[in-house]
Design a protein around this motif. Structure first.
Motif, PDB file in Angstrom:
ATOM      1  N   ARG A  91      -1.216 -10.857  -0.315  1.00 32.86           N
ATOM      2  CA  ARG A  91      -1.833  -9.780  -1.102  1.00 32.86           C
ATOM      3  C   ARG A  91      -1.036  -8.496  -0.980  1.00 32.86           C
ATOM      4  O   ARG A  91      -0.798  -7.803  -1.947  1.00 32.86           O
ATOM      5  N   ASN A  92      -0.659  -8.201   0.214  1.00 34.95           N
ATOM      6  CA  ASN A  92       0.290  -7.104   0.395  1.00 34.95           C
ATOM      7  C   ASN A  92       1.109  -7.380   1.639  1.00 34.95           C
ATOM      8  O   ASN A  92       0.747  -8.208   2.464  1.00 34.95           O
ATOM      9  N   PHE A  93       2.252  -6.708   1.712  1.00 34.93           N
ATOM     10  CA  PHE A  93       3.125  -6.960   2.869  1.00 34.93           C
ATOM     11  C   PHE A  93       3.899  -5.697   3.203  1.00 34.93           C
ATOM     12  O   PHE A  93       4.045  -4.797   2.373  1.00 34.93           O
TER      13      PHE A  93
ATOM     14  N   THR B 268       7.703  -0.150   4.714  1.00 33.89           N
ATOM     15  CA  THR B 268       7.019   0.250   3.481  1.00 33.89           C
ATOM     16  C   THR B 268       5.997  -0.814   3.096  1.00 33.89           C
ATOM     17  O   THR B 268       6.291  -2.013   3.178  1.00 33.89           O
ATOM     18  N   LEU B 269       4.829  -0.352   2.693  1.00 33.48           N
ATOM     19  CA  LEU B 269       3.796  -1.290   2.282  1.00 33.48           C
ATOM     20  C   LEU B 269       3.964  -1.601   0.794  1.00 33.48           C
ATOM     21  O   LEU B 269       4.103  -0.698  -0.028  1.00 33.48           O
ATOM     22  N   HIS B 270       4.000  -2.877   0.468  1.00 30.10           N
ATOM     23  CA  HIS B 270       4.103  -3.296  -0.931  1.00 30.10           C
ATOM     24  C   HIS B 270       2.833  -4.036  -1.303  1.00 30.10           C
ATOM     25  O   HIS B 270       2.442  -4.979  -0.614  1.00 30.10           O
ATOM     26  N   ARG B 271       2.197  -3.591  -2.379  1.00 32.57           N
ATOM     27  CA  ARG B 271       1.032  -4.319  -2.886  1.00 32.57           C
ATOM     28  C   ARG B 271       1.510  -5.316  -3.931  1.00 32.57           C
ATOM     29  O   ARG B 271       2.252  -4.962  -4.834  1.00 32.57           O
ATOM     30  N   VAL B 272       1.055  -6.534  -3.789  1.00 36.05           N
ATOM     31  CA  VAL B 272       1.522  -7.587  -4.691  1.00 36.05           C
ATOM     32  C   VAL B 272       0.774  -7.486  -6.010  1.00 36.05           C
ATOM     33  O   VAL B 272      -0.456  -7.521  -6.046  1.00 36.05           O
ATOM     34  N   ALA B 273       1.516  -7.309  -7.099  1.00 31.34           N
ATOM     35  CA  ALA B 273       0.895  -7.224  -8.412  1.00 31.34           C
ATOM     36  C   ALA B 273       0.902  -8.593  -9.091  1.00 31.34           C
ATOM     37  O   ALA B 273      -0.056  -8.955  -9.765  1.00 31.34           O
ATOM     38  N   ARG B 274       2.012  -9.326  -8.941  1.00 35.91           N
ATOM     39  CA  ARG B 274       2.080 -10.652  -9.547  1.00 35.91           C
ATOM     40  C   ARG B 274       2.748 -11.576  -8.551  1.00 35.91           C
ATOM     41  O   ARG B 274       3.601 -11.158  -7.757  1.00 35.91           O
TER      42      ARG B 274
END
Lengths: 275, 494
Positions: free
Chosen positions: B418-420, B425-431
């Protein structure tokens, strides 16, 4: 200072030969997006001209690398043109982050045409680059530099541009890391960032989408931004769909805005769009 | 040279020792030690009892061998046919070389002088067979006539076992001369055919050859200077002339060189080797000379002429057929065009070997092994499969090596991310798309699959909210292979 009439004729001729000529617009390769090609001098990517590609931030290195591969592909896409692409990298870059053959295939490029040169340092890389640019058997020379690269000054970039002009080989300078644009003899300078792609079925990431900024152009306008998408099968860019935007709620597949048909969309009826 | 190192005045007697059945034995001694009554083979304890000041050091057989190799390289200037007779012998086949040095005696004198400049004491001898020359050098007594000298040699010169020697002595033979006129039949019946063979070779009755360390290259040229040349530019010009000779010979043979080696001999005995390799066979002197110039320029320690070079030698180590070129009508099928090959040779010589490679596919599912860096000139590499039309890229353009560990939040342990957090840096998964499951190759595992199956990777193509596309994988199947699977970033998409 000498008056020009007093100069000996031989010296005059030598000076005239050495003087920079007005830039001649040579062969160009259209990128495929009408808006971009209209702004570029000659109507496309100039062959035999130096183009600089900067990654906007370190996270955009993949996009910038991809853009360099795409431009290299565009510059050599003529049927029957199998001229190799020389990609020069530094040792450290190749060790940390290798170019992946299947990934190049997925961008439409045949990696068999690629010659990968891994050089020990920037000096060797630039030297090899200039030497390679004098060899007309090549199609494109990509020089990938990380960080500030103080060795790449105006003189060095002029040397690159002159060598390229004489042979017709297209040099691409790919600047990654914390590279600051400095004075250079480049024909065009691009900033590349990743852009949200148009999702495929089931919310899968779509075709490579990039946000391109034309920072500078020799003898032409600059300062434009475009959202483009790479069409591997047609070997060109196309305007990104306006629907490629995140919904406010986040998560899940992206709904397509109704009636947001862009010119050229209809021609690409074959490719999938998320619903 | 068995007495090894050169003696220095008022130094302690020096001995080199070897370990024999748990005890130290003297192996080699210097003059002072010999004069003190020590002999090789004596136990170190006995020697110490006689000469308490003895400086004993362990014998370095490997170092001695390397020294001998280096000396053999030095002797290369007298004849290309040089062989080593360990532990201390060098054999030169000077057949056909003597006129260059003004006769056999002058050549011997030169060779001895060269060895003396290296700080060595040598004994040299010439004879009709290598065995005779070696025996004369080791046991000869300075008799002028070759045959007489050989006849005067002790039985040791036959290099037979001590038992054989003892038996010969008991039979009344003392020197080689005693054996020379004995009919070979009874001798072979009593001592074996080997002894008769050795005797024949020693007496130059049978044809005997040396096995040179390296065979002289079939195509070579050399230039000797009357006075040493101390200017590198001149040396390069001479090299150009030699190249012209060599290339003319290559043209006669319808060949082109792939590997060229130049050896520069300095007048003080040092040597410098320059070697270049080309991607395609060439016989253009200018092209090869340019490569040599690049090589000299790229040397880590520059070419030091010292007191000058006196010999320049050039050899074509590897040549291939190169006929008159005919371009393919449908387009060249060679992997490289000629000017491109020349460019890559030039760049390769300057930057070092294996710097320029081509990407070739490898038949594996493991991503980091899927790209193989092949030599540029390699022919018939497997081709890359074209991707299916209309698909978005499934593989990243750059592959991180090694994959970088990330912290991932997922709804369920075996679900998509879902996010990593990567590099802070935090990345939110969009696809996302996945998983694509890639199992480890059991045949590459130690002990096979059953004992050590390795971790299966579940790959996800992921795009974050800013549009950055990543290739993530989870190492290990949750619950089956591991209870806390780790996540990694493996690649970046365009």
């Amino acid at each position: 200072m000498l008056e020009s009439s007093r100069l000996p004729p031989a010296l005059k001729r030598a000076l005239a030969a050495a003087a920079p000529r007005a830039p001649v617009v040579g062969a160009v390769r259209p990128l495929g997006v009408e808006g971009i090609d209209r702004m570029l001098a000659g109507g496309g990517l100039g062959k035999g001209r130096l183009h600089e590609i900067f990654a906007r931030e370190s996270l955009d290195e993949g996009s910038a690398t991809g853009f360099a591969a795409m431009l290299a592909h565009v510059a050599t896409r003529e049927p029957g043109d199998a001229s190799p692409i020389l990609w020069l990298r530094e040792d450290t870059a190749q060790r940390r982050c290798a170019l992946h053959g299947p990934g190049l295939v997925d961008l439409g490029m045949d990696p068999a045409r690629l010659i990968l040169g891994v050089l020990p340092d920037v000096r060797a890389l630039l030297r090899a680059g200039v030497d390679a640019l004098r060899c007309a058997g090549l199609g494109v020379v990509v020089m990938e530099l990380h960080g500030a690269a103080p060795l790449l000054d105006l003189t060095a970039s002029r040397r690159i541009a002159l060598a390229a002009e004489a042979s017709g080989v297209t040099p691409l300078l790919l600047r990654l890391g914390k590279a600051q644009p400095g004075p250079s003899a480049a024909q065009s300078r691009w900033h590349v960032a990743a852009a949200l792609s148009a999702a495929l079925e089931a919310g899968a990431p779509g075709h490579p989408a990039l946000r391109l900024s034309l920072l500078r152009q020799r003898g032409g306008p600059a300062g434009f931004d475009w959202d483009v998408e790479w069409d591997r099968d047609a070997v060109c860019f196309r305007p990104a769909l306006p629907g490629a935007r995140l919904p406010l709620s986040g998560g899940g597949p992206v709904p397509l805005e109704a009636g947001a048909g862009e010119s050229g969309r209809e021609a690409d009826a074959g490719w999938r769009i998320a619903v | 040279m068995p007495a090894g190192a050169s003696p220095s005045d008022d130094a302690a007697p020096l001995a080199f020792t070897v370990k024999q059945q748990g005890a130290y034995q003297l192996h080699a001694l210097d003059d002072t030690a010999l004069a003190a009554g020590l002999t090789p083979g004596m136990g170190l304890a006995d020697a110490r009892a006689r000469v308490p000041a003895l400086d004993a050091r362990p014998h370095d057989a490997e170092g001695e061998r390397q020294l001998l190799e280096r000396l053999a390289d030095l002797c290369d200037r007298f004849s290309p046919m040089v062989a080593i007779d360990p532990p201390e012998g060098l054999i030169l086949d000077i057949d056909g070389c003597t006129h260059l040095f003004g006769g056999e005696q002058a050549l011997t004198r030169d060779a001895v002088r060269l060895m003396r400049t290296q700080g060595l004491r040598v004994r040299a001898a010439r004879a009709g067979s290598p065995e005779a020359a070696l025996a004369l050098a080791r046991y000869g007594e300075g008799v002028q006539d070759e045959l007489q000298a050989i006849h005067a040699l002790p039985l040791l010169a036959l290099r037979r076992s001590p038992d054989t020697r003892l038996a010969l002595r008991r039979a009344g033979f003392v020197t080689i001369g005693d054996l020379a006129d004995v009919p070979p039949g009874p001798l072979a019946a009593r001592f074996g055919a080997g002894l008769v063979d050795a005797l024949d070779r020693l007496l130059c009755r049978s044809d005997s050859r040396i096995t040179p360390r390296r065979l002289p290259a079939p195509i070579r040229a050399e230039r000797r200077f009357a006075e040493p040349v101390a200017h590198v530019g001149t040396v390069m010009r001479v090299l150009g002339e030699l190249l012209a000779q060599v290339c003319a010979e290559l043209a006669e043979r319808h060949q082109g060189g792939r590997r060229f080696a130049a050896r520069l001999y300095r007048s003080d005995g040092a040597m410098r080797d320059l070697a270049i390799e080309t991607g395609l066979p060439v016989r253009e002197p200018a092209v090869v000379l340019r490569l040599f110039e690049e090589r000299v320029e790229a040397l880590a320690d520059p070419l030091d002429p010292g007191f000058g070079f006196d010999i320049v030698r050039l050899a074509v180590l590897h040549a291939e057929t190169l006929g008159a070129a005919q371009e393919d009508l449908a387009g060249s099928s060679a992997p490289l065009s000629a000017d491109l090959a020349a460019l890559l040779d030039r760049l390769g010589v300057r930057a070092g070997p294996r710097r320029f490679r081509r990407l070739a596919p490898r038949d594996t599912h493991i991503p980091e092994r899927a790209t193989h860096l092949a030599p540029v000139a390699a022919a018939d590499l497997p081709g890359w499969d074209a991707p299916p039309a209309g698909e978005s890229p499934l593989r990243p353009i750059s592959l991180l090596d090694p994959p970088e560990k990330i912290e991932v939040m997922a709804q369920v342990p075996d679900g998509p991310p879902r996010n990593f957090r990567w590099r802070g840096t935090l990345h939110r998964v969009a696809r996302y798309e996945g998983p694509e499951r890639i199992a480890p190759e059991w045949w590459r595992r130690l002990g096979g699959y059953a004992d050590n199956p390795g971790l299966t990777r579940d790959y996800f193509r992921v795009e974050d909210e800013a549009g950055h596309r990543f290739w993530l994988f989870r190492a290990g199947l949750y619950g089956r292979e591991t209870d806390a699977p780790l996540w990694y970033v493996h690649g970046l998409f365009a």
